[in-house]
Design an enzyme around this catalytic site. Sequence first.
Site, PDB file in Angstrom:
ATOM      1  N   GLU A  98      -2.039  -9.128  -0.834  1.00  0.00           N
ATOM      2  CA  GLU A  98      -3.489  -9.244  -0.626  1.00  0.00           C
ATOM      3  C   GLU A  98      -4.245  -9.115  -1.940  1.00  0.00           C
ATOM      4  O   GLU A  98      -5.215  -9.845  -2.178  1.00  0.00           O
ATOM      5  CB  GLU A  98      -3.948  -8.173   0.373  1.00  0.00           C
ATOM      6  CG  GLU A  98      -3.451  -8.437   1.786  1.00  0.00           C
ATOM      7  CD  GLU A  98      -3.739  -7.293   2.738  1.00  0.00           C
ATOM      8  OE1 GLU A  98      -4.360  -7.524   3.776  1.00  0.00           O
ATOM      9  OE2 GLU A  98      -3.324  -6.151   2.420  1.00  0.00           O
TER      10      GLU A  98
ATOM     11  N   ALA B 178       0.848  -1.187   0.000  1.00  0.00           N
ATOM     12  CA  ALA B 178       0.000   0.000   0.000  1.00  0.00           C
ATOM     13  C   ALA B 178       0.888   1.244   0.000  1.00  0.00           C
ATOM     14  O   ALA B 178       2.078   1.190   0.329  1.00  0.00           O
ATOM     15  CB  ALA B 178      -0.903  -0.002   1.227  1.00  0.00           C
TER      16      ALA B 178
ATOM     17  N   GLY C 158      -0.252  -4.997   0.797  1.00  0.00           N
ATOM     18  CA  GLY C 158      -1.445  -4.889  -0.033  1.00  0.00           C
ATOM     19  C   GLY C 158      -1.285  -5.551  -1.382  1.00  0.00           C
ATOM     20  O   GLY C 158      -2.264  -6.024  -1.973  1.00  0.00           O
TER      21      GLY C 158
ATOM     22  N   GLU D 103       3.277  -6.048   7.334  1.00  0.00           N
ATOM     23  CA  GLU D 103       2.629  -4.929   8.030  1.00  0.00           C
ATOM     24  C   GLU D 103       3.022  -4.836   9.499  1.00  0.00           C
ATOM     25  O   GLU D 103       3.044  -3.747  10.082  1.00  0.00           O
ATOM     26  CB  GLU D 103       1.106  -5.056   7.909  1.00  0.00           C
ATOM     27  CG  GLU D 103       0.555  -4.759   6.522  1.00  0.00           C
ATOM     28  CD  GLU D 103       0.480  -5.990   5.641  1.00  0.00           C
ATOM     29  OE1 GLU D 103      -0.198  -5.938   4.601  1.00  0.00           O
ATOM     30  OE2 GLU D 103       1.113  -7.020   5.994  1.00  0.00           O
TER      31      GLU D 103
END
Length: 288
Positions: free
Chosen positions: A142, A96, A139, A162
Amino acid sequence: MALTRLLAPGRATLARGAVGVRAAAQLRFSSTYDNLLVTRPAAGVQLVTLNRPKALNALSTPLIADLHAALRAADADADVGVVVLTGSEKAFAAGADIKEMKDKTFADVATENFIAGWSAAMQIRKPVIAAVNGYALGGGCELAMMADIVYAGDKAVFGQPEIKLGIIPGAGGTQRLTRAIGRARAMELILTGANFSAEEAAAWGLVARVFPAAELVDEAVKTAARIAGMGRLAVLAAKQSINYGLEVGQAEGLVFERKTFHSLFATADQKEGMAAFAEKRKPRFTHA
């Protein structure tokens, strides 16, 4: 649910670009996205390439908005059967966008329901193949796991780091990774933030196949074209049955599968497919 509702009518104007697939020169669509390149490398196949190279395809809100729009357009386009999602050879998506997140407060993310739209962007009826080269971290990992099939280049690197930032995965990492590779491995990886290789991802069942990095996108497009050549109603029904079964118990999943199987006998593709088999010829599916 009436099976004919699985395939919505209509066509959408799609985007442009050409990355990584030789056949993309055949592109015949035009539109623009700020953070994506969208091409049509083979009949029935839409190739969506994340395109923030300077940020290693870090997932920002504008990029996710573009992805949502491109996938919805593909889902509504009768000429598209399968979507291939990829990045660059260096990074599928390195995570992200930390610059976007670092100053947000709890009130900000809770009020915005921050990143809730990430999963929504990938919830289309047509199959999505993620072709992962380079880094797929946080991310990015994911996002890859939201796809229906994951292919990886031999140098791909996956991970949910994370925890090293004082947070946890928030776009499905704790749930999808655990379901894909099991509680023990997922717990170790998420709590340590350790990365893992394409070979490990394949051995654990997260990745379907591993290819040389330079061949990855072409191989993903080949598989997508093969799927796109099947009867579209059956493809949509198969995807729906698999996903539904993962959300409910086996007994309920079996009932849903059988009802869906029965409903396919109302389609022209079932008649054509079985007639072609009996006549020892290739079926000519009309997706009806």
